[in-house]
Design a protein around this motif. Structure first.
Motif, PDB file in Angstrom:
ATOM      1  N   ARG A 160      35.054  30.114 -32.353  1.00 27.75           N
ATOM      2  CA  ARG A 160      34.515  30.398 -33.699  1.00 27.75           C
ATOM      3  C   ARG A 160      33.005  30.199 -33.725  1.00 27.75           C
ATOM      4  N   VAL A 161      32.545  29.124 -33.106  1.00 29.77           N
ATOM      5  CA  VAL A 161      31.110  28.838 -33.075  1.00 29.77           C
ATOM      6  C   VAL A 161      30.381  29.922 -32.279  1.00 29.77           C
TER       7      VAL A 161
ATOM      8  N   TYR B  92      34.608  22.040 -39.693  1.00 25.65           N
ATOM      9  CA  TYR B  92      35.458  21.530 -38.625  1.00 25.65           C
ATOM     10  C   TYR B  92      36.000  20.140 -38.955  1.00 25.65           C
TER      11      TYR B  92
ATOM     12  N   LYS C 294      39.491  26.833 -29.594  1.00 22.98           N
ATOM     13  CA  LYS C 294      39.441  27.742 -30.751  1.00 22.98           C
ATOM     14  C   LYS C 294      38.191  27.480 -31.581  1.00 22.98           C
ATOM     15  N   LEU C 295      37.849  26.211 -31.754  1.00 24.73           N
ATOM     16  CA  LEU C 295      36.629  25.869 -32.483  1.00 24.73           C
ATOM     17  C   LEU C 295      35.419  26.474 -31.790  1.00 24.73           C
TER      18      LEU C 295
ATOM     19  N   SER D  46      31.176  33.016 -31.880  1.00 24.90           N
ATOM     20  CA  SER D  46      31.130  34.308 -32.570  1.00 24.90           C
ATOM     21  C   SER D  46      30.240  34.288 -33.813  1.00 24.90           C
ATOM     22  N   SER D  47      30.133  33.146 -34.481  1.00 23.29           N
ATOM     23  CA  SER D  47      29.363  33.120 -35.729  1.00 23.29           C
ATOM     24  C   SER D  47      28.061  32.323 -35.635  1.00 23.29           C
TER      25      SER D  47
ATOM     26  N   VAL E 202      29.833  26.671 -37.436  1.00 23.70           N
ATOM     27  CA  VAL E 202      30.889  26.483 -38.433  1.00 23.70           C
ATOM     28  C   VAL E 202      30.530  25.223 -39.210  1.00 23.70           C
TER      29      VAL E 202
END
Length: 81
Positions: free
Chosen positions: A29-30, A39, A25-26, A32-33, A36
């Protein structure tokens, strides 16, 4: 752990088996953006010791064409468990 060994260690190897879904999941997120900066999670050292990192920044590593080649992380807060 030598510098070369550190650079060659796959991040999946530092995540406990039951927490690898959290890691996935982390990384989503990374991806897509681009990064992060919030974390926190439990990891395993090369010596097999469990530790929790907090307030880590994780970002994508890109090649010259902009393709994702991996991720990097930076953190200054951790606690051995």
């Amino acid at each position: 752990l030598s510098w070369a060994q550190l650079l060659e260690t796959r991040s999946a190897e530092s995540a406990e088996m039951e927490l690898r879904e959290e890691r996935a999941k982390l990384l989503a997120r990374v991806a897509s953006s681009g990064f992060v900066d919030d974390y926190s999670g439990v990891r395993i050292s090369s010596a097999g010791e469990r530790f929790r990192i907090d307030k880590a920044t994780v970002w994508n590593l890109l090649d010259k064409d902009g393709s994702i080649k991996g991720q990097a992380a930076s953190f200054s807060e951790w606690t051995y468990l």
